[in-house]
Design a protein around this motif. Structure first.
Motif, PDB file in Angstrom:
ATOM      1  N   SER A  97       0.785  -1.373   0.059  1.00 39.76           N
ATOM      2  CA  SER A  97       0.130  -0.137  -0.028  1.00 39.76           C
ATOM      3  C   SER A  97       0.963   1.349  -0.022  1.00 39.76           C
ATOM      4  O   SER A  97       2.032   1.289   0.369  1.00 39.76           O
ATOM      5  CB  SER A  97      -0.690   0.022   1.232  1.00 39.76           C
ATOM      6  N   VAL A  98       0.403   2.487  -0.496  1.00 41.39           N
ATOM      7  CA  VAL A  98       0.940   3.805  -0.127  1.00 41.39           C
ATOM      8  C   VAL A  98      -0.172   4.502   0.428  1.00 41.39           C
ATOM      9  O   VAL A  98      -1.399   4.643  -0.063  1.00 41.39           O
ATOM     10  CB  VAL A  98       1.349   4.311  -1.461  1.00 41.39           C
ATOM     11  N   GLU A  99       0.373   5.091   1.450  1.00 42.38           N
ATOM     12  CA  GLU A  99      -0.778   6.074   2.225  1.00 42.38           C
ATOM     13  C   GLU A  99      -0.178   7.331   2.597  1.00 42.38           C
ATOM     14  O   GLU A  99       1.189   7.422   2.753  1.00 42.38           O
ATOM     15  CB  GLU A  99      -0.904   5.209   3.592  1.00 42.38           C
ATOM     16  N   THR A 100      -1.215   8.300   2.631  1.00 47.86           N
ATOM     17  CA  THR A 100      -0.764   9.676   2.742  1.00 47.86           C
ATOM     18  C   THR A 100      -1.334  10.097   3.851  1.00 47.86           C
ATOM     19  O   THR A 100      -2.554   9.886   4.097  1.00 47.86           O
ATOM     20  CB  THR A 100      -0.988  10.644   1.703  1.00 47.86           C
ATOM     21  N   LEU A 101      -0.526  10.777   5.003  1.00 49.32           N
ATOM     22  CA  LEU A 101      -1.255  11.278   6.314  1.00 49.32           C
ATOM     23  C   LEU A 101      -0.828  12.910   6.135  1.00 49.32           C
ATOM     24  O   LEU A 101       0.277  13.325   5.972  1.00 49.32           O
ATOM     25  CB  LEU A 101      -0.549  10.664   7.376  1.00 49.32           C
ATOM     26  N   VAL A 102      -1.785  13.562   5.983  1.00 50.96           N
ATOM     27  CA  VAL A 102      -1.603  15.211   6.137  1.00 50.96           C
ATOM     28  C   VAL A 102      -1.957  15.308   7.598  1.00 50.96           C
ATOM     29  O   VAL A 102      -2.948  15.309   8.157  1.00 50.96           O
ATOM     30  CB  VAL A 102      -2.568  15.912   5.054  1.00 50.96           C
TER      31      VAL A 102
END
Length: 326
Positions: A97-102
């Motif tokens: 997976s690739v996950e972005t947390l802002v």
């Protein structure tokens, strides 16, 4: 006709719901592609770091991070922006997976979900933006501690632009905005010269301050000024600088760095104390030793030396605020 309007309204609501980030209404934003179910992979045997200089991203650097981490969950953290990295990195293959947390606030940086996703990362990348956000929002929070925990487990960590700026033991915090080389050399105590120390303590970067966009923004002079302030203020007896050009990355494994991308990487080392480093006076700091890496070979960050013809040496001085190289 009324039924069509209602159907259209329902369609718009569904479209908005599908477009909304996961965990809408939370103090953070979270986006994921692939399968974000946590996986447990063998701990890497060596430390791996990516120091990227901003501008166009370097594909080879992200592929290298995935390889060194073994795939799994690739996590991107940032204080503002979008999930644009997710499809870009996921398309390279290899990551579950690739996950972005802002993470745009201290409230978000204390959220248990945010900390869990960072701690579960097999690869972590700190995006660009504004490094003062990272200091204001993340310093002294579980986010900072989670990144440091990953480093202790030798999880590959990378950063670009603002993300790169805080990867060294010392960093330019930009709390009062950015500063040019000209202004930093004219007054190394300018109010914009906000430096920090210890945001992260990453292996191989214990005496280092980094800088990005090195070529396009003419930042050699301010890197000299950063180093001058570090040793002048007693933060360290010796300081080193790494400046990375745009569209360029330094891949560091077990202390050895190789360059990928279109530009150069500059390495700089202090020589004693500055001759003149005082408020409202131009900087004089003579004969700092530099090396520029533009091709192949490797650079040993522990011995601070290039091998295989990797670097070309040069000397740089600030004389009454004027930068001279030879």
């Amino acid at each position: 006709m009324l039924r069509l309007h209602r159907l259209f309204a329902v369609f718009l609501l569904l479209a908005a719901a599908l477009a909304a980030p996961a965990h809408a209404g939370k103090p953070y934003q979270y986006y994921a592609v692939g399968d974000p179910t946590d996986v447990v992979l063998p701990q890497p045997k060596k430390t791996s770091l990516v120091l990227m200089g901003g501008g166009p991203d370097v594909d080879a650097a992200f592929a290298w991070l995935i390889q060194k981490g073994g795939g799994g969950n690739f996590v991107v953290i940032r204080s503002r922006g979008t999930d644009a990295y997710n499809p870009y990195i996921y398309a390279m293959g290899g990551a579950r997976s690739v996950e972005t947390l802002v993470i745009p606030s201290r409230e978000a940086a204390n959220d248990p979900f945010v900390i869990e996703r960072i701690r579960n990362a097999e690869e972590l990348f700190i995006a660009g933006g504004d490094q003062s956000d990272y200091i204001n929002f993340w310093q002294g929070t579980p986010v900072q501690a989670a990144i440091q925990e990953l480093a202790g487990r030798r999880i590959p960590i990378g950063g670009t632009s603002a993300g790169l700026a805080l990867m060294g033991r010392f960093g330019f915090a930009a709390l009062n905005g950015s500063i040019t080389s000209e202004a930093a050399l004219a007054d190394p105590f300018d109010k914009r010269m906000t430096l920090e120390r210890g945001f992260l303590l990453l292996p191989e970067l214990g005496s280092v301050i980094t800088d990005a966009h090195f070529d396009t923004r003419d930042r050699l002079g301010r890197l000299v000024a950063f180093i001058a302030r570090i040793v002048n203020d007693g933060w360290a007896g010796m300081a080193r600088g790494i400046g990375v050009d745009v569209e360029t990355a330094l891949l560091v494994e077990d202390g050895k760095g190789t360059r990928v991308g279109a530009g150069s990487v500059t390495f700089l080392q202090s020589v004693g104390l500055p001759q003149v480093c005082q408020p409202k006076q131009p900087l004089t700091y003579l004969n700092l030793q530099g090396q520029r890496m533009s091709g192949g070979g490797s650079f040993d960050l522990r011995n601070w030396a290039g091998y295989g013809g990797a670097t070309l040496p040069f000397t740089v001085s600030a004389e009454a605020g004027v930068l001279l190289t030879r």
